[in-house]
Write an enzyme that holds these catalytic residues in place. Structure first.
Site, PDB file in Angstrom:
ATOM      1  N   HIS A  21       0.818  -1.289   0.004  1.00 60.46           N
ATOM      2  CA  HIS A  21      -0.020   0.031  -0.079  1.00 60.46           C
ATOM      3  C   HIS A  21       0.742   1.228  -0.018  1.00 60.46           C
ATOM      4  O   HIS A  21       0.665   2.219  -0.822  1.00 60.46           O
ATOM      5  CB  HIS A  21      -0.908  -0.085   1.397  1.00 60.46           C
ATOM      6  CG  HIS A  21      -1.880  -1.036   1.430  1.00 60.46           C
ATOM      7  ND1 HIS A  21      -1.988  -1.746   2.602  1.00 60.46           N
ATOM      8  CD2 HIS A  21      -2.964  -1.143   0.555  1.00 60.46           C
ATOM      9  CE1 HIS A  21      -3.032  -2.580   2.118  1.00 60.46           C
ATOM     10  NE2 HIS A  21      -3.645  -2.557   1.073  1.00 60.46           N
ATOM     11  N   LYS A  45     -18.085  -7.091   6.479  1.00 64.50           N
ATOM     12  CA  LYS A  45     -16.501  -7.695   6.499  1.00 64.50           C
ATOM     13  C   LYS A  45     -16.139  -7.920   8.018  1.00 64.50           C
ATOM     14  O   LYS A  45     -16.289  -7.211   8.830  1.00 64.50           O
ATOM     15  CB  LYS A  45     -15.482  -6.687   5.656  1.00 64.50           C
ATOM     16  CG  LYS A  45     -15.590  -6.785   4.310  1.00 64.50           C
ATOM     17  CD  LYS A  45     -14.433  -6.147   3.745  1.00 64.50           C
ATOM     18  CE  LYS A  45     -14.413  -6.295   2.372  1.00 64.50           C
ATOM     19  NZ  LYS A  45     -13.057  -5.264   1.687  1.00 64.50           N
ATOM     20  N   ARG A  94      -1.618  -5.619  -8.503  1.00 63.12           N
ATOM     21  CA  ARG A  94      -0.649  -6.593  -8.339  1.00 63.12           C
ATOM     22  C   ARG A  94      -0.562  -7.677  -9.586  1.00 63.12           C
ATOM     23  O   ARG A  94       0.745  -8.244  -9.759  1.00 63.12           O
ATOM     24  CB  ARG A  94      -0.606  -7.292  -6.981  1.00 63.12           C
ATOM     25  CG  ARG A  94      -0.373  -6.442  -5.856  1.00 63.12           C
ATOM     26  CD  ARG A  94      -0.997  -6.988  -4.639  1.00 63.12           C
ATOM     27  NE  ARG A  94      -2.400  -7.034  -4.611  1.00 63.12           N
ATOM     28  CZ  ARG A  94      -3.352  -7.277  -3.587  1.00 63.12           C
ATOM     29  NH1 ARG A  94      -2.842  -7.550  -2.524  1.00 63.12           N
ATOM     30  NH2 ARG A  94      -4.619  -7.171  -4.039  1.00 63.12           N
ATOM     31  N   SER A 131      -2.509  -7.990   2.465  1.00 63.41           N
ATOM     32  CA  SER A 131      -3.047  -7.805   3.782  1.00 63.41           C
ATOM     33  C   SER A 131      -3.557  -9.272   4.582  1.00 63.41           C
ATOM     34  O   SER A 131      -3.278  -9.602   5.504  1.00 63.41           O
ATOM     35  CB  SER A 131      -4.072  -6.857   4.316  1.00 63.41           C
ATOM     36  OG  SER A 131      -3.561  -5.565   3.759  1.00 63.41           O
TER      37      SER A 131
HETATM   38  P1  ADP Z   1      -9.733  -4.125  -0.599  1.00 60.63           P
HETATM   39  O1  ADP Z   1     -10.572  -4.849   0.541  1.00 60.63           O
HETATM   40  O2  ADP Z   1     -10.246  -2.822  -1.053  1.00 60.63           O
HETATM   41  O3  ADP Z   1      -8.937  -4.709  -1.668  1.00 60.63           O
HETATM   42  P2  ADP Z   1      -7.065  -3.710   0.528  1.00 60.63           P
HETATM   43  O4  ADP Z   1      -6.603  -2.908   1.919  1.00 60.63           O
HETATM   44  O5  ADP Z   1      -6.791  -5.353   0.238  1.00 60.63           O
HETATM   45  O6  ADP Z   1      -8.610  -3.297   0.434  1.00 60.63           O
HETATM   46  O7  ADP Z   1      -6.433  -2.892  -0.737  1.00 60.63           O
HETATM   47  C1  ADP Z   1      -6.442  -1.399  -0.899  1.00 60.63           C
HETATM   48  C2  ADP Z   1      -5.960  -1.107  -2.320  1.00 60.63           C
HETATM   49  O8  ADP Z   1      -4.689  -1.458  -2.489  1.00 60.63           O
HETATM   50  C3  ADP Z   1      -6.443  -2.064  -3.593  1.00 60.63           C
HETATM   51  O9  ADP Z   1      -6.451  -1.174  -4.809  1.00 60.63           O
HETATM   52  C4  ADP Z   1      -5.551  -3.237  -3.675  1.00 60.63           C
HETATM   53  O10 ADP Z   1      -5.298  -3.899  -4.906  1.00 60.63           O
HETATM   54  C5  ADP Z   1      -4.155  -2.313  -3.203  1.00 60.63           C
HETATM   55  N1  ADP Z   1      -3.127  -3.171  -2.973  1.00 60.63           N
HETATM   56  C6  ADP Z   1      -3.291  -3.925  -1.995  1.00 60.63           C
HETATM   57  N2  ADP Z   1      -1.902  -4.661  -1.697  1.00 60.63           N
HETATM   58  C7  ADP Z   1      -1.177  -3.962  -2.677  1.00 60.63           C
HETATM   59  C8  ADP Z   1       0.142  -4.391  -2.970  1.00 60.63           C
HETATM   60  N3  ADP Z   1       0.965  -5.088  -2.420  1.00 60.63           N
HETATM   61  N4  ADP Z   1       0.611  -3.648  -4.100  1.00 60.63           N
HETATM   62  C9  ADP Z   1      -0.129  -2.790  -4.873  1.00 60.63           C
HETATM   63  N5  ADP Z   1      -1.534  -2.382  -4.508  1.00 60.63           N
HETATM   64  C10 ADP Z   1      -1.858  -3.312  -3.314  1.00 60.63           C
END
Ligand code: ADP
Length: 165
Positions: A21, A45, A94, A131
């Site tokens: 992130h 969630k 990703r 995450s």
């Molecule tokens: P959500 O439940 O909305 O997917 P996340 O916290 O998992 O929430 O992800 C928020 C955003 O960050 C999404 O666009 C996700 O694709 C992006 N994201 C999560 N991990 C990474 C990473 N390692 N690299 C790039 N983007 C990421």
């Protein structure tokens, strides 16, 4: 031609915020005038961390970035974007699974709210960082210190120590 001031909204669960992130946030700040990291709180969630804890961890990491703020939101992302006057939604990518998932949502958001989604590719080293995986690895005592910042690593340890399985 005068360039418009662009405020982007980066929505997500951030449960917890990871180096992936942060990589996207650091790439985005040079592209937008302002970036709002929007921490979602959905009753549907199940989160490991409360929205207050997720917000606190993100704030701690981003507080010295003048153009970045952190907000909590419930409900639709487009409503959050509208209420905070963000013209653009930012999402990180990703892999092709992310593309497939995001594509439909981005088209829907544009069609119902006229809002564009901008995608940023993650740094190669974070292509496998999620995450969900981090929570799983940490739950079983694995070392996630290379995937999350130190404050998050500490909070994960504290949180999982309190939980019984
Ligand atoms: P959500 O439940 O909305 O997917 P996340 O916290 O998992 O929430 O992800 C928020 C955003 O960050 C999404 O666009 C996700 O694709 C992006 N994201 C999560 N991990 C990474 C990473 N390692 N690299 C790039 N983007 C990421």
């Amino acid at each position: 031609m005068v360039r418009k001031y662009v405020r982007a909204l980066f929505p997500g669960s951030f449960d917890p915020i990871t180096n992936g992130h942060l990589d996207v946030i650091h790439r985005a700040v040079v592209m937008f005038d302002e970036l709002i990291v929007a921490i979602g709180d959905s009753p549907k969630k199940e989160y490991l961390f409360t929205s207050e804890q997720r917000l606190e961890m993100a704030h701690e990491l981003l507080k010295d970035m003048p153009d970045v703020t952190v907000h909590r939101f419930t409900g639709l992302t487009i409503e959050c974007a509208r209420s905070l006057n963000a013209q653009v939604i930012l999402r990180g990518l990703r892999n092709m699974t992310d593309v497939q998932y995001e594509f439909q949502i981005a088209l829907t958001n544009r069609s119902i709210a006229g809002i564009e989604t901008v995608f940023i590719m993650t740094g190669e080293q974070y292509g496998f960082t999620s995450s969900t995986l981090i929570r799983e690895v940490a739950r079983y005592g694995g070392d996630v210190s290379g995937l999350v910042p130190p404050n998050v690593c500490k909070k994960l340890k504290e949180k999982l120590k309190d939980q019984s399985f």
